[in-house]
Design a protein around this motif. Structure first.
Motif, PDB file in Angstrom:
ATOM      1  N   PHE A  30      49.214  56.650  38.739  1.00 36.61           N
ATOM      2  CA  PHE A  30      49.157  57.394  39.993  1.00 36.61           C
ATOM      3  C   PHE A  30      49.713  56.509  41.095  1.00 36.61           C
ATOM      4  O   PHE A  30      49.467  55.307  41.114  1.00 36.61           O
ATOM      5  N   ASP A  31      50.419  57.095  42.039  1.00 34.77           N
ATOM      6  CA  ASP A  31      50.940  56.361  43.197  1.00 34.77           C
ATOM      7  C   ASP A  31      50.130  56.785  44.418  1.00 34.77           C
ATOM      8  O   ASP A  31      50.448  57.773  45.073  1.00 34.77           O
ATOM      9  N   TYR A  32      49.057  56.061  44.671  1.00 35.67           N
ATOM     10  CA  TYR A  32      48.227  56.395  45.819  1.00 35.67           C
ATOM     11  C   TYR A  32      47.288  55.247  46.156  1.00 35.67           C
ATOM     12  O   TYR A  32      47.052  54.351  45.353  1.00 35.67           O
ATOM     13  N   SER A  33      46.796  55.302  47.346  1.00 40.85           N
ATOM     14  CA  SER A  33      45.764  54.332  47.736  1.00 40.85           C
ATOM     15  C   SER A  33      44.655  55.095  48.452  1.00 40.85           C
ATOM     16  O   SER A  33      44.328  54.806  49.590  1.00 40.85           O
ATOM     17  N   GLY A  34      44.117  56.087  47.794  1.00 42.28           N
ATOM     18  CA  GLY A  34      43.094  56.937  48.382  1.00 42.28           C
ATOM     19  C   GLY A  34      41.789  56.208  48.636  1.00 42.28           C
ATOM     20  O   GLY A  34      41.530  55.142  48.085  1.00 42.28           O
ATOM     21  N   GLU A  35      40.996  56.811  49.472  1.00 42.95           N
ATOM     22  CA  GLU A  35      39.681  56.260  49.823  1.00 42.95           C
ATOM     23  C   GLU A  35      38.635  56.765  48.827  1.00 42.95           C
ATOM     24  O   GLU A  35      38.562  57.950  48.540  1.00 42.95           O
ATOM     25  N   THR A  36      37.820  55.844  48.336  1.00 41.00           N
ATOM     26  CA  THR A  36      36.819  56.205  47.334  1.00 41.00           C
ATOM     27  C   THR A  36      35.408  55.738  47.700  1.00 41.00           C
ATOM     28  O   THR A  36      34.486  55.892  46.905  1.00 41.00           O
ATOM     29  N   SER A  37      35.230  55.218  48.874  1.00 38.61           N
ATOM     30  CA  SER A  37      33.925  54.678  49.246  1.00 38.61           C
ATOM     31  C   SER A  37      32.920  55.798  49.521  1.00 38.61           C
ATOM     32  O   SER A  37      33.287  56.955  49.709  1.00 38.61           O
ATOM     33  N   GLY A  38      31.657  55.420  49.562  1.00 34.34           N
ATOM     34  CA  GLY A  38      30.600  56.372  49.872  1.00 34.34           C
ATOM     35  C   GLY A  38      30.699  56.934  51.277  1.00 34.34           C
ATOM     36  O   GLY A  38      30.161  58.000  51.572  1.00 34.34           O
TER      37      GLY A  38
ATOM     38  N   THR B 173      33.493  57.865  52.675  1.00 34.22           N
ATOM     39  CA  THR B 173      34.628  58.785  52.724  1.00 34.22           C
ATOM     40  C   THR B 173      34.125  60.216  52.572  1.00 34.22           C
ATOM     41  O   THR B 173      33.266  60.490  51.724  1.00 34.22           O
ATOM     42  N   PRO B 174      34.655  61.156  53.371  1.00 35.91           N
ATOM     43  CA  PRO B 174      34.284  62.562  53.174  1.00 35.91           C
ATOM     44  C   PRO B 174      34.562  63.003  51.739  1.00 35.91           C
ATOM     45  O   PRO B 174      35.562  62.602  51.128  1.00 35.91           O
ATOM     46  N   ALA B 175      33.662  63.819  51.210  1.00 33.18           N
ATOM     47  CA  ALA B 175      33.710  64.187  49.791  1.00 33.18           C
ATOM     48  C   ALA B 175      35.051  64.781  49.378  1.00 33.18           C
ATOM     49  O   ALA B 175      35.549  64.477  48.284  1.00 33.18           O
ATOM     50  N   THR B 176      35.668  65.613  50.196  1.00 31.93           N
ATOM     51  CA  THR B 176      36.939  66.232  49.795  1.00 31.93           C
ATOM     52  C   THR B 176      38.040  65.193  49.643  1.00 31.93           C
ATOM     53  O   THR B 176      38.835  65.256  48.706  1.00 31.93           O
ATOM     54  N   LEU B 177      38.091  64.213  50.539  1.00 35.60           N
ATOM     55  CA  LEU B 177      39.094  63.148  50.431  1.00 35.60           C
ATOM     56  C   LEU B 177      38.802  62.243  49.239  1.00 35.60           C
ATOM     57  O   LEU B 177      39.712  61.828  48.520  1.00 35.60           O
ATOM     58  N   ARG B 178      37.535  61.928  49.025  1.00 31.40           N
ATOM     59  CA  ARG B 178      37.154  61.095  47.886  1.00 31.40           C
ATOM     60  C   ARG B 178      37.489  61.795  46.574  1.00 31.40           C
ATOM     61  O   ARG B 178      38.002  61.172  45.643  1.00 31.40           O
TER      62      ARG B 178
ATOM     63  N   LEU C 283      39.932  60.552  43.464  1.00 34.71           N
ATOM     64  CA  LEU C 283      39.380  60.369  42.114  1.00 34.71           C
ATOM     65  C   LEU C 283      39.990  61.314  41.073  1.00 34.71           C
ATOM     66  O   LEU C 283      39.501  61.394  39.947  1.00 34.71           O
ATOM     67  N   ASP C 284      41.067  62.014  41.451  1.00 36.88           N
ATOM     68  CA  ASP C 284      41.752  62.903  40.503  1.00 36.88           C
ATOM     69  C   ASP C 284      42.183  62.165  39.248  1.00 36.88           C
ATOM     70  O   ASP C 284      42.291  62.757  38.176  1.00 36.88           O
ATOM     71  N   LEU C 285      42.432  60.886  39.356  1.00 36.32           N
ATOM     72  CA  LEU C 285      42.822  60.076  38.207  1.00 36.32           C
ATOM     73  C   LEU C 285      41.822  60.237  37.062  1.00 36.32           C
ATOM     74  O   LEU C 285      42.205  60.414  35.910  1.00 36.32           O
ATOM     75  N   PHE C 286      40.528  60.201  37.384  1.00 35.81           N
ATOM     76  CA  PHE C 286      39.505  60.292  36.343  1.00 35.81           C
ATOM     77  C   PHE C 286      39.502  61.660  35.665  1.00 35.81           C
ATOM     78  O   PHE C 286      39.265  61.752  34.457  1.00 35.81           O
ATOM     79  N   GLU C 287      39.771  62.719  36.421  1.00 34.17           N
ATOM     80  CA  GLU C 287      39.854  64.044  35.816  1.00 34.17           C
ATOM     81  C   GLU C 287      41.028  64.129  34.852  1.00 34.17           C
ATOM     82  O   GLU C 287      40.923  64.720  33.778  1.00 34.17           O
ATOM     83  N   LEU C 288      42.138  63.496  35.220  1.00 30.98           N
ATOM     84  CA  LEU C 288      43.308  63.518  34.351  1.00 30.98           C
ATOM     85  C   LEU C 288      43.084  62.666  33.097  1.00 30.98           C
ATOM     86  O   LEU C 288      43.540  63.026  32.011  1.00 30.98           O
TER      87      LEU C 288
ATOM     88  N   LEU D 161      50.091  51.262  42.878  1.00 34.90           N
ATOM     89  CA  LEU D 161      49.858  52.110  41.714  1.00 34.90           C
ATOM     90  C   LEU D 161      48.456  51.899  41.167  1.00 34.90           C
ATOM     91  O   LEU D 161      47.936  50.793  41.164  1.00 34.90           O
ATOM     92  N   ARG D 162      47.876  52.976  40.705  1.00 34.14           N
ATOM     93  CA  ARG D 162      46.592  52.936  40.006  1.00 34.14           C
ATOM     94  C   ARG D 162      46.894  53.372  38.582  1.00 34.14           C
ATOM     95  O   ARG D 162      47.450  54.451  38.357  1.00 34.14           O
ATOM     96  N   VAL D 163      46.576  52.535  37.596  1.00 39.45           N
ATOM     97  CA  VAL D 163      46.973  52.798  36.216  1.00 39.45           C
ATOM     98  C   VAL D 163      45.760  52.690  35.297  1.00 39.45           C
ATOM     99  O   VAL D 163      45.070  51.668  35.284  1.00 39.45           O
ATOM    100  N   ALA D 164      45.538  53.760  34.537  1.00 36.70           N
ATOM    101  CA  ALA D 164      44.499  53.774  33.508  1.00 36.70           C
ATOM    102  C   ALA D 164      45.184  53.609  32.158  1.00 36.70           C
ATOM    103  O   ALA D 164      46.164  54.288  31.858  1.00 36.70           O
TER     104      ALA D 164
END
Length: 143
Positions: free
Chosen positions: A71-79, A81-86, A90-95, A128-131
Protein backbone atom coordinates in the motif's frame (compact mmCIF):
# COMPACT_ATOMS: atom_id res chain seq x y z
CA UNK A 1 6.44 -23.27 -11.09
CA UNK A 2 4.61 -21.66 -13.98
CA UNK A 3 1.34 -23.53 -13.35
CA UNK A 4 1.45 -22.62 -9.66
CA UNK A 5 2.09 -18.94 -10.43
CA UNK A 6 -0.72 -18.84 -13.00
CA UNK A 7 -3.11 -20.39 -10.44
CA UNK A 8 -2.07 -17.89 -7.74
CA UNK A 9 -2.54 -15.07 -10.25
CA UNK A 10 -6.03 -16.33 -11.07
CA UNK A 11 -7.01 -16.62 -7.40
CA UNK A 12 -5.68 -13.14 -6.60
CA UNK A 13 -7.50 -11.64 -9.60
CA UNK A 14 -10.76 -12.56 -7.87
CA UNK A 15 -10.01 -9.79 -5.34
CA UNK A 16 -11.30 -6.59 -6.94
CA UNK A 17 -9.48 -4.29 -4.49
CA UNK A 18 -6.08 -5.35 -5.90
CA UNK A 19 -4.95 -2.93 -8.59
CA UNK A 20 -1.73 -4.69 -9.62
CA UNK A 21 -0.64 -8.35 -9.46
CA UNK A 22 2.71 -9.60 -10.74
CA UNK A 23 5.78 -11.67 -9.99
CA UNK A 24 7.92 -9.94 -7.39
CA UNK A 25 10.79 -8.50 -9.43
CA UNK A 26 11.79 -5.84 -6.91
CA UNK A 27 9.24 -3.33 -8.21
CA UNK A 28 8.71 -1.80 -4.76
CA UNK A 29 12.31 -2.11 -3.65
CA UNK A 30 14.30 -0.55 -6.49
CA UNK A 31 12.86 2.73 -7.76
CA UNK A 32 13.82 6.39 -7.88
CA UNK A 33 10.66 8.47 -7.51
CA UNK A 34 7.73 6.07 -7.34
CA UNK A 35 7.38 2.32 -7.92
CA UNK A 36 5.98 1.39 -11.34
CA UNK A 37 2.93 -0.37 -9.87
CA UNK A 38 -0.64 0.58 -9.01
CA UNK A 39 -1.61 0.28 -5.34
CA UNK A 40 -2.63 -1.86 -3.63
CA UNK A 41 -0.25 -4.29 -5.30
CA UNK A 42 0.25 -8.03 -4.76
CA UNK A 43 3.70 -9.30 -5.71
CA UNK A 44 4.17 -13.07 -5.84
CA UNK A 45 7.31 -15.15 -5.19
CA UNK A 46 7.46 -18.94 -5.36
CA UNK A 47 10.25 -21.14 -4.00
CA UNK A 48 10.50 -24.91 -3.88
CA UNK A 49 11.51 -25.51 -0.26
CA UNK A 50 11.49 -29.30 -0.27
CA UNK A 51 11.60 -31.75 -3.18
CA UNK A 52 11.24 -35.50 -2.55
CA UNK A 53 11.60 -38.25 -5.15
CA UNK A 54 8.53 -40.43 -5.60
CA UNK A 55 9.95 -42.20 -8.65
CA UNK A 56 12.92 -41.60 -10.92
CA UNK A 57 10.88 -39.04 -12.88
CA UNK A 58 8.39 -37.70 -10.31
CA UNK A 59 8.88 -35.49 -7.29
CA UNK A 60 6.57 -34.32 -4.53
CA UNK A 61 7.37 -30.63 -4.06
CA UNK A 62 6.64 -28.32 -1.17
CA UNK A 63 6.20 -24.83 -2.58
CA UNK A 64 6.54 -21.71 -0.46
CA UNK A 65 4.50 -18.82 -1.80
CA UNK A 66 5.07 -15.27 -0.63
CA UNK A 67 2.55 -12.56 -1.43
CA UNK A 68 3.91 -9.07 -0.69
CA UNK A 69 0.88 -6.82 -0.36
CA UNK A 70 1.92 -3.18 -0.82
CA UNK A 71 0.00 0.00 0.00
CA UNK A 72 1.21 3.54 -0.71
CA UNK A 73 -0.06 5.56 2.22
CA UNK A 74 0.80 7.03 5.55
CA UNK A 75 -2.63 7.00 7.17
CA UNK A 76 -3.34 7.75 10.79
CA UNK A 77 -3.99 4.74 13.00
CA UNK A 78 -3.78 6.10 16.54
CA UNK A 79 -6.58 5.96 19.08
CA UNK A 80 -6.97 9.75 18.73
CA UNK A 81 -7.76 9.46 15.01
CA UNK A 82 -11.45 9.66 14.04
CA UNK A 83 -12.78 6.16 13.40
CA UNK A 84 -13.57 6.72 9.70
CA UNK A 85 -10.03 7.92 8.95
CA UNK A 86 -8.49 5.13 11.03
CA UNK A 87 -10.63 2.53 9.22
CA UNK A 88 -9.33 3.78 5.86
CA UNK A 89 -5.75 3.54 7.10
CA UNK A 90 -6.39 -0.03 8.25
CA UNK A 91 -7.75 -1.24 4.89
CA UNK A 92 -4.48 -3.15 4.53
CA UNK A 93 -5.62 -5.65 7.17
CA UNK A 94 -8.93 -6.27 5.41
CA UNK A 95 -7.08 -6.98 2.18
CA UNK A 96 -4.72 -9.39 3.99
CA UNK A 97 -7.84 -11.25 5.15
CA UNK A 98 -9.27 -11.29 1.60
CA UNK A 99 -6.06 -12.82 0.25
CA UNK A 100 -6.17 -15.44 3.01
CA UNK A 101 -9.79 -16.26 2.13
CA UNK A 102 -8.99 -16.53 -1.61
CA UNK A 103 -5.99 -18.87 -1.22
CA UNK A 104 -6.45 -20.80 2.04
CA UNK A 105 -7.40 -24.43 1.47
CA UNK A 106 -7.27 -24.23 -2.33
CA UNK A 107 -6.72 -27.61 -4.01
CA UNK A 108 -7.09 -28.94 -7.52
CA UNK A 109 -5.77 -31.87 -9.57
CA UNK A 110 -2.21 -30.43 -9.49
CA UNK A 111 -1.98 -28.42 -6.25
CA UNK A 112 -2.62 -29.86 -2.79
CA UNK A 113 -3.97 -27.74 0.02
CA UNK A 114 -2.66 -24.18 0.00
CA UNK A 115 -2.10 -23.20 3.64
CA UNK A 116 -1.12 -19.86 5.17
CA UNK A 117 1.90 -20.15 7.45
CA UNK A 118 2.67 -16.56 8.51
CA UNK A 119 1.99 -12.85 8.06
CA UNK A 120 4.71 -10.30 8.73
CA UNK A 121 4.86 -6.54 8.28
CA UNK A 122 7.94 -5.01 6.64
CA UNK A 123 9.65 -2.08 8.32
CA UNK A 124 10.44 0.37 5.53
CA UNK A 125 11.99 3.81 5.21
CA UNK A 126 9.63 4.93 2.42
CA UNK A 127 5.88 5.62 2.54
CA UNK A 128 4.97 2.06 1.56
CA UNK A 129 3.27 -0.30 3.96
CA UNK A 130 3.96 -3.93 3.01
CA UNK A 131 2.50 -7.12 4.46
CA UNK A 132 4.31 -10.40 3.71
CA UNK A 133 1.78 -13.23 3.52
CA UNK A 134 3.33 -16.73 3.42
CA UNK A 135 1.63 -19.88 2.13
CA UNK A 136 2.73 -23.49 1.60
CA UNK A 137 1.39 -25.89 -1.01
CA UNK A 138 2.32 -29.37 -2.20
CA UNK A 139 2.38 -30.48 -5.82
CA UNK A 140 3.79 -33.23 -8.00
CA UNK A 141 6.27 -32.53 -10.76
CA UNK A 142 6.98 -34.89 -13.59
CA UNK A 143 10.16 -34.94 -15.69
Amino acid sequence: MKKLYVKMLSLLQSISALKYIDLDKGQIDYFELRPAVAFPAALVSIDFANCEDETDTTQRVQAQILIRLAFDYSGETSGATPATLRDQALDLFELVDQIYAALQGYSDEEIDHVSRTAVRMENRQDQLRVAQIYFNAWLEQFA
